[in-house]
Design a protein around this motif. Structure first.
Motif, PDB file in Angstrom:
ATOM      1  N   ASP A   1       0.826  -1.213   0.000  1.00 51.62           N
ATOM      2  CA  ASP A   1       0.000   0.000   0.000  1.00 51.62           C
ATOM      3  C   ASP A   1       0.858   1.260   0.000  1.00 51.62           C
ATOM      4  OD1 ASP A   1      -2.500  -1.216  -0.096  1.00 51.62           O
ATOM      5  OD2 ASP A   1      -2.654  -1.396   2.081  1.00 51.62           O
ATOM      6  N   THR A   2       1.932   1.240   0.765  1.00 44.07           N
ATOM      7  CA  THR A   2       2.823   2.408   0.826  1.00 44.07           C
ATOM      8  C   THR A   2       3.426   2.701  -0.544  1.00 44.07           C
ATOM      9  OG1 THR A   2       3.364   2.000   3.149  1.00 44.07           O
ATOM     10  CG2 THR A   2       4.906   3.348   1.884  1.00 44.07           C
ATOM     11  N   LYS A   3       3.915   1.642  -1.228  1.00 43.10           N
ATOM     12  CA  LYS A   3       4.548   1.805  -2.538  1.00 43.10           C
ATOM     13  C   LYS A   3       3.538   2.309  -3.570  1.00 43.10           C
ATOM     14  CE  LYS A   3       8.282   0.856  -5.156  1.00 43.10           C
ATOM     15  NZ  LYS A   3       8.930  -0.436  -5.099  1.00 43.10           N
ATOM     16  N   VAL A   4       2.355   1.689  -3.618  1.00 43.38           N
ATOM     17  CA  VAL A   4       1.362   2.062  -4.619  1.00 43.38           C
ATOM     18  C   VAL A   4       0.848   3.477  -4.370  1.00 43.38           C
ATOM     19  CG1 VAL A   4      -0.923   1.520  -5.553  1.00 43.38           C
ATOM     20  CG2 VAL A   4       0.699  -0.316  -5.109  1.00 43.38           C
ATOM     21  N   THR A   5       0.640   3.835  -3.104  1.00 44.47           N
ATOM     22  CA  THR A   5       0.191   5.193  -2.776  1.00 44.47           C
ATOM     23  C   THR A   5       1.203   6.226  -3.273  1.00 44.47           C
ATOM     24  OG1 THR A   5      -1.005   4.448  -0.811  1.00 44.47           O
ATOM     25  CG2 THR A   5      -0.424   6.774  -0.905  1.00 44.47           C
TER      26      THR A   5
END
Length: 281
Positions: free
Chosen positions: A252-256
């Motif tokens: 989630d951190t990477k995609v955000t």
């Protein structure tokens, strides 16, 4: 569908005396009692399974799997310090069966109720794909006014979808529409061209590539209409995977971050263009 190893030098006991030798013996005893991952920085293997027959999204068996989705997931997980991703391509029904059993760790697909009963999903979407209808040129089905939300005007037409497609089961089931099942979506497209079915609703990139591959761009028409809001595929991680929460948080951190910088759209464009060039080559 989303490191490093440390090595310790070994001290030789013949060079140790007194308190140093005692500390060495204590260390050896402790290392036997404590789990090895306390000392090792080695990452866990994290297996993601894909449909082996869904070009250009994913295709190829076992570790030879390729396509837009495996490449995207590989890029998302590059540089993370939690897991080493292993990609597997399998027939879709088999892939889902192994995921249910926890024998593979993750998949990127529609988060159906059944799938979420044995997994947790990411908050962010890995890939969003418009699902559009494809029909024969000149068909009365080219009239998109027939496509109301429950497809009530289309119930007497012949539909086709892929064996094991959870989305199709829910989508057509809610609308009380019967559909024939084929081993791959390419079989559905061939049946459409042969007038054995009337309509196929599927992922736009898949329809474009298969239509070009079969040289049916004149015979078959993809309608400019997104059905059911398109597909939003999160990452789903098995409840049996120990680092489930850390992997989902990292994803989630990477995609955000990629969404904020528009990097996700740029990568998707690159991957789609790469697959289109393969068909033309």
């Amino acid at each position: 569908m989303f490191f490093g190893l440390s090595t310790n030098s070994i001290l030789r006991p013949q060079y140790l005396t007194g308190a140093t030798l005692g500390a060495f013996v204590f260390g050896i005893a402790t290392s036997v009692l404590l789990p090895s991952n306390v000392y090792s920085q080695e990452k866990s293997k994290f297996s993601i399974v894909y449909a082996a027959d869904w070009p250009p999204i994913s295709y190829g068996v076992g570790g030879e799997v390729d396509g837009i989705l495996p490449r995207l997931m590989g890029k998302i997980f590059t540089g993370n310090n939690i897991v080493e991703v292993v990609h597997h391509g399998l027939p879709w029904e088999r892939a889902q069966h192994l995921f249910r059993q926890g024998k593979v760790d993750a998949m990127v697909a529609t988060p159906t109720t059944k799938r979420l009963s044995h997994s947790a999903r990411s908050a962010e979407i890995a890939i969003q794909i418009p699902f559009q209808p494809i029909v024969r040129q000149g068909s009365e089905l080219a009239d998109i006014s027939l496509f109301d939300e429950d497809l009530s005007a289309l119930k007497h037409y012949r539909f086709c979808d892929v064996l094991g497609n959870g989305w199709a089961k829910e989508f057509y089931g809610k609308r009380d529409i019967k559909y024939s099942v084929a081993p791959t979506i390419e079989h559905c497209i061939q049946q459409l061209n042969l007038n054995r079915v009337d309509i196929v609703i599927h992922a736009l990139p898949v329809l474009e590539v298969i239509r070009a591959k079969l040289d049916l761009e004149i015979e078959l028409e993809i309608l400019d209409l997104t059905v059911d809001g398109g597909h939003r595929f999160p990452l789903m991680v098995s409840n049996k995977f120990e680092d489930q929460k850390r992997v989902l948080d990292s994803f989630d951190t990477k995609v955000t971050d990629w969404q904020r910088t528009n990097r996700l759209n740029e990568i998707m464009e690159e991957l789609v263009n790469m697959e289109k060039q393969k068909v033309g080559s």
